[in-house]
Design a protein around this motif. Sequence first.
Motif, PDB file in Angstrom:
ATOM      1  N   GLY A  58      21.301  28.871  41.257  1.00 45.97           N
ATOM      2  CA  GLY A  58      20.877  27.551  40.367  1.00 45.97           C
ATOM      3  C   GLY A  58      20.133  26.340  40.629  1.00 45.97           C
ATOM      4  N   MET A  59      20.110  25.561  39.725  1.00 41.68           N
ATOM      5  CA  MET A  59      19.258  24.868  39.584  1.00 41.68           C
ATOM      6  C   MET A  59      17.728  24.834  40.015  1.00 41.68           C
ATOM      7  SD  MET A  59      21.745  21.956  41.620  1.00 41.68           S
ATOM      8  CE  MET A  59      21.366  20.415  41.340  1.00 41.68           C
ATOM      9  N   ALA A  60      17.630  25.848  39.626  1.00 39.93           N
ATOM     10  CA  ALA A  60      16.266  26.630  39.852  1.00 39.93           C
ATOM     11  C   ALA A  60      15.763  26.324  41.431  1.00 39.93           C
ATOM     12  CB  ALA A  60      14.960  25.443  40.079  1.00 39.93           C
ATOM     13  N   CYS A  61      16.515  26.648  42.468  1.00 38.59           N
ATOM     14  CA  CYS A  61      16.277  26.884  43.809  1.00 38.59           C
ATOM     15  C   CYS A  61      15.976  28.679  44.126  1.00 38.59           C
ATOM     16  CB  CYS A  61      18.225  26.758  44.427  1.00 38.59           C
ATOM     17  SG  CYS A  61      18.124  27.493  46.697  1.00 38.59           S
ATOM     18  N   GLY A  62      14.820  28.553  44.559  1.00 38.08           N
ATOM     19  CA  GLY A  62      14.642  30.382  45.236  1.00 38.08           C
ATOM     20  C   GLY A  62      15.263  30.962  46.278  1.00 38.08           C
ATOM     21  N   SER A  63      16.037  29.889  47.320  1.00 41.04           N
ATOM     22  CA  SER A  63      16.075  29.659  48.677  1.00 41.04           C
ATOM     23  C   SER A  63      17.200  30.575  49.201  1.00 41.04           C
ATOM     24  CB  SER A  63      15.328  28.775  49.437  1.00 41.04           C
ATOM     25  OG  SER A  63      14.112  28.330  49.637  1.00 41.04           O
ATOM     26  N   TRP A  64      17.890  32.129  49.516  1.00 42.55           N
ATOM     27  CA  TRP A  64      18.506  32.788  49.547  1.00 42.55           C
ATOM     28  C   TRP A  64      18.567  33.563  50.747  1.00 42.55           C
ATOM     29  CZ3 TRP A  64      18.958  37.692  48.449  1.00 42.55           C
ATOM     30  CH2 TRP A  64      17.422  38.232  47.843  1.00 42.55           C
ATOM     31  N   ASP A  65      19.375  33.795  50.770  1.00 46.93           N
ATOM     32  CA  ASP A  65      19.805  34.887  51.890  1.00 46.93           C
ATOM     33  C   ASP A  65      21.277  35.414  51.973  1.00 46.93           C
ATOM     34  OD1 ASP A  65      21.446  33.829  54.870  1.00 46.93           O
ATOM     35  OD2 ASP A  65      20.921  31.657  53.679  1.00 46.93           O
ATOM     36  N   ILE A  66      21.390  36.573  52.429  1.00 46.34           N
ATOM     37  CA  ILE A  66      22.592  37.848  52.488  1.00 46.34           C
ATOM     38  C   ILE A  66      23.275  37.477  53.426  1.00 46.34           C
ATOM     39  CG2 ILE A  66      23.387  39.513  51.781  1.00 46.34           C
ATOM     40  CD1 ILE A  66      21.215  40.370  50.396  1.00 46.34           C
ATOM     41  N   ARG A  67      24.629  37.306  54.043  1.00 40.20           N
ATOM     42  CA  ARG A  67      24.760  36.936  55.327  1.00 40.20           C
ATOM     43  C   ARG A  67      26.161  37.931  54.853  1.00 40.20           C
ATOM     44  NH1 ARG A  67      25.231  29.847  55.400  1.00 40.20           N
ATOM     45  NH2 ARG A  67      23.379  30.602  55.746  1.00 40.20           N
ATOM     46  N   GLY A  68      26.534  38.155  56.298  1.00 42.35           N
ATOM     47  CA  GLY A  68      27.291  39.099  56.470  1.00 42.35           C
ATOM     48  C   GLY A  68      27.062  40.608  55.761  1.00 42.35           C
ATOM     49  N   ASP A  69      26.402  41.096  55.115  1.00 42.16           N
ATOM     50  CA  ASP A  69      25.482  42.075  54.514  1.00 42.16           C
ATOM     51  C   ASP A  69      26.626  41.678  52.626  1.00 42.16           C
ATOM     52  OD1 ASP A  69      24.602  43.886  56.159  1.00 42.16           O
ATOM     53  OD2 ASP A  69      26.236  44.536  57.154  1.00 42.16           O
ATOM     54  N   ALA A  70      27.825  40.735  52.871  1.00 43.18           N
ATOM     55  CA  ALA A  70      28.094  40.620  51.683  1.00 43.18           C
ATOM     56  C   ALA A  70      28.569  39.234  50.801  1.00 43.18           C
ATOM     57  CB  ALA A  70      29.228  41.427  51.512  1.00 43.18           C
ATOM     58  N   THR A  71      27.606  38.446  51.414  1.00 38.08           N
ATOM     59  CA  THR A  71      27.561  37.080  50.638  1.00 38.08           C
ATOM     60  C   THR A  71      26.234  36.336  50.355  1.00 38.08           C
ATOM     61  OG1 THR A  71      29.794  37.248  51.971  1.00 38.08           O
ATOM     62  CG2 THR A  71      28.386  34.747  51.608  1.00 38.08           C
ATOM     63  N   CYS A  72      26.265  35.598  49.426  1.00 37.20           N
ATOM     64  CA  CYS A  72      24.836  35.519  48.825  1.00 37.20           C
ATOM     65  C   CYS A  72      24.937  34.127  48.704  1.00 37.20           C
ATOM     66  CB  CYS A  72      24.691  36.038  47.170  1.00 37.20           C
ATOM     67  SG  CYS A  72      24.052  37.285  47.623  1.00 37.20           S
ATOM     68  N   HIS A  73      24.147  33.381  49.673  1.00 38.81           N
ATOM     69  CA  HIS A  73      24.107  31.769  50.223  1.00 38.81           C
ATOM     70  C   HIS A  73      23.145  31.317  49.698  1.00 38.81           C
ATOM     71  CE1 HIS A  73      23.126  28.440  53.259  1.00 38.81           C
ATOM     72  NE2 HIS A  73      24.294  28.407  52.516  1.00 38.81           N
TER      73      HIS A  73
END
Length: 112
Positions: free
Chosen positions: A77-92
């Motif tokens: 949300g909030m137009a954030c385009g920076s994310w990563d996948i942690r531990g194969d099953a968590t979006c952060h």
Amino acid sequence: MMKFTIFLIFAVVFPAKYASPQSCVIDTLIDGKIQAAIDSKVHSILAKRRLICTTAFSHGANAYCPSGYLATGCACGMACGSWDIRGDATCHCQCANIDWTSARCCKVAIVG
């Protein structure tokens, strides 16, 4: 002595020359049958596989996939385009004060 040497050479070389092709042919036939059986089983299992996907949604910076699923992509949300996948099953989502995070979660399943 010469006759014995010739006899010994024939005794060693002659059977090896004519016995090997038969064992190779038999080995090849057996290998072919085994490979055909394996291919048949593998094909029947692979024909039943399906990719099953679902979406996990959460308020905040993390979205967790259900057990057995892997995160394949995220949205923030909030137009954030920076994310990563942690531990194969968590979006952060990496931006500050994120209001929501979404994870696309998939698994390969055998059906039928």
